[in-house]
Design an enzyme around this catalytic site. Structure first.
Site, PDB file in Angstrom:
ATOM      1  N   VAL A  73       1.041  -1.234  -0.228  1.00  0.00           N
ATOM      2  CA  VAL A  73       0.144   0.071  -0.232  1.00  0.00           C
ATOM      3  C   VAL A  73       0.972   1.002  -0.011  1.00  0.00           C
ATOM      4  O   VAL A  73       0.237   2.598  -0.456  1.00  0.00           O
ATOM      5  CB  VAL A  73      -1.355  -0.304   1.243  1.00  0.00           C
ATOM      6  CG1 VAL A  73      -1.957  -0.923   1.051  1.00  0.00           C
ATOM      7  CG2 VAL A  73      -0.237  -0.060   2.265  1.00  0.00           C
ATOM      8  N   ASN A  99      -6.910  -0.511   6.911  1.00  0.00           N
ATOM      9  CA  ASN A  99      -6.337  -1.895   7.904  1.00  0.00           C
ATOM     10  C   ASN A  99      -4.976  -1.873   8.246  1.00  0.00           C
ATOM     11  O   ASN A  99      -4.437  -1.946   9.234  1.00  0.00           O
ATOM     12  CB  ASN A  99      -6.960  -2.908   8.067  1.00  0.00           C
ATOM     13  CG  ASN A  99      -6.396  -3.568   9.750  1.00  0.00           C
ATOM     14  OD1 ASN A  99      -7.065  -3.788  10.802  1.00  0.00           O
ATOM     15  ND2 ASN A  99      -6.055  -4.728   9.544  1.00  0.00           N
ATOM     16  N   SER A 152      -5.848   3.737  15.814  1.00  0.00           N
ATOM     17  CA  SER A 152      -5.709   3.486  17.148  1.00  0.00           C
ATOM     18  C   SER A 152      -6.309   3.917  18.125  1.00  0.00           C
ATOM     19  O   SER A 152      -6.296   5.758  18.255  1.00  0.00           O
ATOM     20  CB  SER A 152      -4.055   3.309  16.531  1.00  0.00           C
ATOM     21  OG  SER A 152      -4.104   3.176  18.259  1.00  0.00           O
ATOM     22  N   TYR A 165       4.003   6.818  14.846  1.00  0.00           N
ATOM     23  CA  TYR A 165       2.557   7.131  15.126  1.00  0.00           C
ATOM     24  C   TYR A 165       1.647   7.363  15.601  1.00  0.00           C
ATOM     25  O   TYR A 165       0.508   7.529  14.333  1.00  0.00           O
ATOM     26  CB  TYR A 165       2.656   4.586  15.800  1.00  0.00           C
ATOM     27  CG  TYR A 165       1.674   3.759  15.715  1.00  0.00           C
ATOM     28  CD1 TYR A 165       1.931   3.374  14.480  1.00  0.00           C
ATOM     29  CD2 TYR A 165       0.811   4.121  16.505  1.00  0.00           C
ATOM     30  CE1 TYR A 165       0.626   2.215  14.679  1.00  0.00           C
ATOM     31  CE2 TYR A 165       0.158   3.121  16.456  1.00  0.00           C
ATOM     32  CZ  TYR A 165      -0.428   2.123  15.728  1.00  0.00           C
ATOM     33  OH  TYR A 165      -1.544   1.311  15.795  1.00  0.00           O
ATOM     34  N   ALA A 167       1.468  10.379  15.416  1.00  0.00           N
ATOM     35  CA  ALA A 167       1.069  11.335  14.357  1.00  0.00           C
ATOM     36  C   ALA A 167       0.175  10.420  12.963  1.00  0.00           C
ATOM     37  O   ALA A 167      -0.844  11.536  13.037  1.00  0.00           O
ATOM     38  CB  ALA A 167       2.284  12.067  13.792  1.00  0.00           C
ATOM     39  N   LYS A 169      -1.456   7.751  13.286  1.00  0.00           N
ATOM     40  CA  LYS A 169      -2.903   7.676  13.581  1.00  0.00           C
ATOM     41  C   LYS A 169      -4.036   8.998  13.834  1.00  0.00           C
ATOM     42  O   LYS A 169      -5.215   8.482  13.884  1.00  0.00           O
ATOM     43  CB  LYS A 169      -3.084   6.838  14.889  1.00  0.00           C
ATOM     44  CG  LYS A 169      -2.694   5.254  14.416  1.00  0.00           C
ATOM     45  CD  LYS A 169      -3.125   4.853  13.132  1.00  0.00           C
ATOM     46  CE  LYS A 169      -2.058   3.150  13.192  1.00  0.00           C
ATOM     47  NZ  LYS A 169      -3.276   2.538  12.054  1.00  0.00           N
ATOM     48  N   ILE A 198      -4.942  -5.047  21.327  1.00  0.00           N
ATOM     49  CA  ILE A 198      -5.041  -6.248  20.583  1.00  0.00           C
ATOM     50  C   ILE A 198      -4.263  -7.042  20.813  1.00  0.00           C
ATOM     51  O   ILE A 198      -3.322  -6.240  20.613  1.00  0.00           O
ATOM     52  CB  ILE A 198      -5.675  -5.777  19.838  1.00  0.00           C
ATOM     53  CG1 ILE A 198      -6.334  -4.493  19.968  1.00  0.00           C
ATOM     54  CG2 ILE A 198      -6.793  -6.522  18.966  1.00  0.00           C
ATOM     55  CD1 ILE A 198      -8.086  -4.505  20.169  1.00  0.00           C
TER      56      ILE A 198
END
Length: 261
Positions: A73, A99, A152, A165, A167, A169, A198
């Site tokens: 992606v 996802n 998240s 991460y 930033a 999200k 999770i």
């Protein structure tokens, strides 16, 4: 008084793309959607791992309900080609679940910070809008078009040593809200799931003892979730009956984000 209007809670016959479908929440979502009668395009970096998930789904009793595509992606040309191929092979696109993701710890003072920033943004923010743009012509033809972006609880707060991460999200939440406004006139809904702790590949490296301590201290439900619990919330967002839900940011976190102490 107007008569009661029943609304469909079935995605049978819908075509759904799930990125990052080879493991964790993506895998659970692919399984769940297939079990609900959708045709699932399971995409991930590794063709073999995608094929394995499709085989799992078939062995679970849903033959022909999922197909695998290798997709990086972070590659804009690959996104265009794969989305077009999915639409051609499966007969359109009704649902897109963004996802795909990973986590690379990063210290802002280190030279290696850029090596974390660039791929994190490419995969977990830029790719979302590219997937949406590629799927949009097909979603516009769908009867109940749905987009779900997976962010998240790091998009609602922050943990130390994780700023790329965090930033990305936060950006996913902003993108979701902006596109919900832009696409609402076309009856395309755009919602965001914010998973908390999770049991996925990202958290596999955390010792079980530390998971237990963290959950008891921070999570009202006092445990980590399994990926299937997130997948079911994603399913709720893509139902035909969920036509008036858009721009929502939904924590699936056991109450983590509401606990003050």
């Amino acid at each position: 008084m107007e008569a009661y209007q029943p609304l469909s809670r079935s995605i049978a016959g819908k075509v759904a793309i799930v990125t990052g479908a080879a493991s964790g929440m993506g895998r659970a979502t692919a399984h769940l959607f297939a079990s609900e009668g959708a045709s699932v395009a399971a995409t991930d970096l590794d063709q073999g791992r995608c094929d394995a998930v499709v085989q799992e789904i078939e062995e679970a009793g849903y033959p022909g309900s999922a197909k695998a595509w290798a997709l990086d992606v972070s590659n804009p040309d690959a996104i265009k080609a794969v989305v077009a191929d999915i639409a051609q092979n499966l007969g359109g696109i009704d649902i897109l679940v963004n996802n795909a993701g990973f986590a690379i710890p990063a210290d802002i003072a280190e030279d290696s910070y850029e090596q974390s920033w660039e791929p994190t943004m490419a995969v977990m923010l830029t790719a979302h809008q590219r997937m949406i743009r590629a799927a949009l012509p097909h979603l516009r033809k769908a009867e109940h078009p749905r987009i779900v972006n997976v962010a998240s609880t790091e998009g609602l707060g922050a943990s130390p040593g994780n700023s790329p991460y965090v930033a990305a999200k936060h950006g996913v939440i902003g993108l979701t809200r902006g596109l919900a406004v832009d696409l609402g006139r076309e009856d395309i809904t755009v919602n965001c799931i914010c998973p908390g702790p999770i049991r996925t590949g990202i958290t596999d490296g955390i010792p079980e003892e530390h998971k237990t301590i963290y959950a008891k201290r921070r999570v009202p439900l006092r445990r980590y979730a399994i990926p299937e619990e997130v997948a079911h919330m994603t399913l709720s967002c893509v139902l035909p009956a969920a036509g008036f839900l858009t721009g929502a940011v939904i924590p699936v976190d056991g109450g983590l984000t509401i606990k003050n102490a």
